[in-house]
Design a protein around this motif. Sequence first.
Motif, PDB file in Angstrom:
ATOM      1  N   ALA A 107       0.820  -1.209   0.000  1.00 25.22           N
ATOM      2  CA  ALA A 107       0.000   0.000   0.000  1.00 25.22           C
ATOM      3  C   ALA A 107       0.858   1.265   0.000  1.00 25.22           C
ATOM      4  O   ALA A 107       1.744   1.423   0.852  1.00 25.22           O
ATOM      5  N   PHE A 108       0.553   2.172  -0.928  1.00 26.81           N
ATOM      6  CA  PHE A 108       1.220   3.479  -0.946  1.00 26.81           C
ATOM      7  C   PHE A 108       0.443   4.423  -0.044  1.00 26.81           C
ATOM      8  O   PHE A 108      -0.769   4.590  -0.176  1.00 26.81           O
ATOM      9  N   ASP A 109       1.168   5.071   0.886  1.00 24.07           N
ATOM     10  CA  ASP A 109       0.539   6.009   1.805  1.00 24.07           C
ATOM     11  C   ASP A 109       1.394   7.268   1.913  1.00 24.07           C
ATOM     12  O   ASP A 109       2.416   7.284   2.600  1.00 24.07           O
ATOM     13  N   PHE A 113       5.659   3.199   0.241  1.00 20.46           N
ATOM     14  CA  PHE A 113       4.883   1.966   0.196  1.00 20.46           C
ATOM     15  C   PHE A 113       5.090   1.208   1.511  1.00 20.46           C
ATOM     16  O   PHE A 113       6.132   1.334   2.150  1.00 20.46           O
ATOM     17  N   ALA A 145      -3.425   2.034  -3.042  1.00 15.28           N
ATOM     18  CA  ALA A 145      -3.068   3.321  -2.446  1.00 15.28           C
ATOM     19  C   ALA A 145      -4.060   3.665  -1.354  1.00 15.28           C
ATOM     20  O   ALA A 145      -5.240   3.307  -1.432  1.00 15.28           O
ATOM     21  N   SER A 170      -2.473   2.201   6.227  1.00 19.20           N
ATOM     22  CA  SER A 170      -2.125   1.218   5.188  1.00 19.20           C
ATOM     23  C   SER A 170      -2.694  -0.162   5.474  1.00 19.20           C
ATOM     24  O   SER A 170      -2.750  -1.013   4.583  1.00 19.20           O
ATOM     25  N   TYR A 176      -8.663   2.075   1.008  1.00 10.81           N
ATOM     26  CA  TYR A 176      -7.916   1.815  -0.228  1.00 10.81           C
ATOM     27  C   TYR A 176      -8.615   2.396  -1.457  1.00 10.81           C
ATOM     28  O   TYR A 176      -9.843   2.518  -1.506  1.00 10.81           O
ATOM     29  N   ILE A 179      -4.150   2.256  -7.248  1.00 10.64           N
ATOM     30  CA  ILE A 179      -2.874   2.977  -7.270  1.00 10.64           C
ATOM     31  C   ILE A 179      -2.820   3.989  -8.411  1.00 10.64           C
ATOM     32  O   ILE A 179      -2.188   5.040  -8.313  1.00 10.64           O
ATOM     33  N   GLN A 182      -3.307   7.822  -7.956  1.00 11.01           N
ATOM     34  CA  GLN A 182      -2.371   8.657  -7.186  1.00 11.01           C
ATOM     35  C   GLN A 182      -1.022   8.861  -7.872  1.00 11.01           C
ATOM     36  O   GLN A 182      -0.014   9.112  -7.206  1.00 11.01           O
ATOM     37  N   TRP A 183      -1.009   8.764  -9.194  1.00  8.06           N
ATOM     38  CA  TRP A 183       0.274   8.920  -9.868  1.00  8.06           C
ATOM     39  C   TRP A 183       0.841  10.334  -9.754  1.00  8.06           C
ATOM     40  O   TRP A 183       2.058  10.537  -9.813  1.00  8.06           O
ATOM     41  N   LEU A 186       2.591  10.053  -6.436  1.00 13.14           N
ATOM     42  CA  LEU A 186       3.741   9.166  -6.596  1.00 13.14           C
ATOM     43  C   LEU A 186       4.876   9.871  -7.331  1.00 13.14           C
ATOM     44  O   LEU A 186       6.044   9.811  -6.928  1.00 13.14           O
TER      45      LEU A 186
END
Length: 247
Positions: A107-109, A113, A145, A170, A176, A179, A182-183, A186
């Motif tokens: 998970a990206f937070d 990750f 994410a 996360s 959630y 992903i 949220q680029w 990121l």
Amino acid sequence: MLNSSLRFRLKAFAYHLGASVLIALISLYVVFMVWHPAPLAKVVGVTHIFIMMLGIDVVLGPLLTLIIAKKDKKSLKFDLAIIVVLQLMAFIYGIYNIAISRPVYIAFDTIRFEVVQANNIPVESLEQASAPYNTLGWGQPKFVAVKPIESIEQKNNRLFVELETGVAPSMQPNLYEPIDKQWSILSEQAKPLAQLKQNNKASEVEDIVANYAEADSWLPLKGYDLDAVVLLNKNEKRIVEVVDLRP
């Protein structure tokens, strides 16, 4: 030449060892190729636990068979059955503990990750989550994410839950989202590949970067036993690979 008693023992040992090795190979594939694709086994710290479990289970059972196997022994079938049952119980107990702590999400937070293991996810959070995040898969861990914080109240609520229960955002599937949403975050947080040389040998970084030439940046991956690195391609908006480097 070997006498008939010793031949019988060796034959029983070989059969038992062969069956044990077959089960070991299947479990090796599941644990290290499906649940913990490299380098997640190191990140989670499962390797030494699994090898110890497998070593005891695969070696001890056949050795006990070699010791007790006697051709004319009246209780042989019962003795062998007891060994097999104990061996299976030990194996099931070990694989169960590995299974319940398998990584299910990466998970990206906000800035990094995090590896999320199955036994870290509260049941109530899973019940509140929408599909496809309301179930725990048995395949390779999936990238997700954590939804961005939209208000001070939301920030305080998340902080309170984490401080009160130890459950980070996360670890909450109800927070959630894909992903791909949220680029922008990121890309903003991603670090240049050259920065990896600060905490890793230059030769190791160069070798990995050469293997993943499409990678143009990276983000840290927080693990239970060891941290790692997620390589990214910002231009194509995709995750390239998780690699065994330190952030």
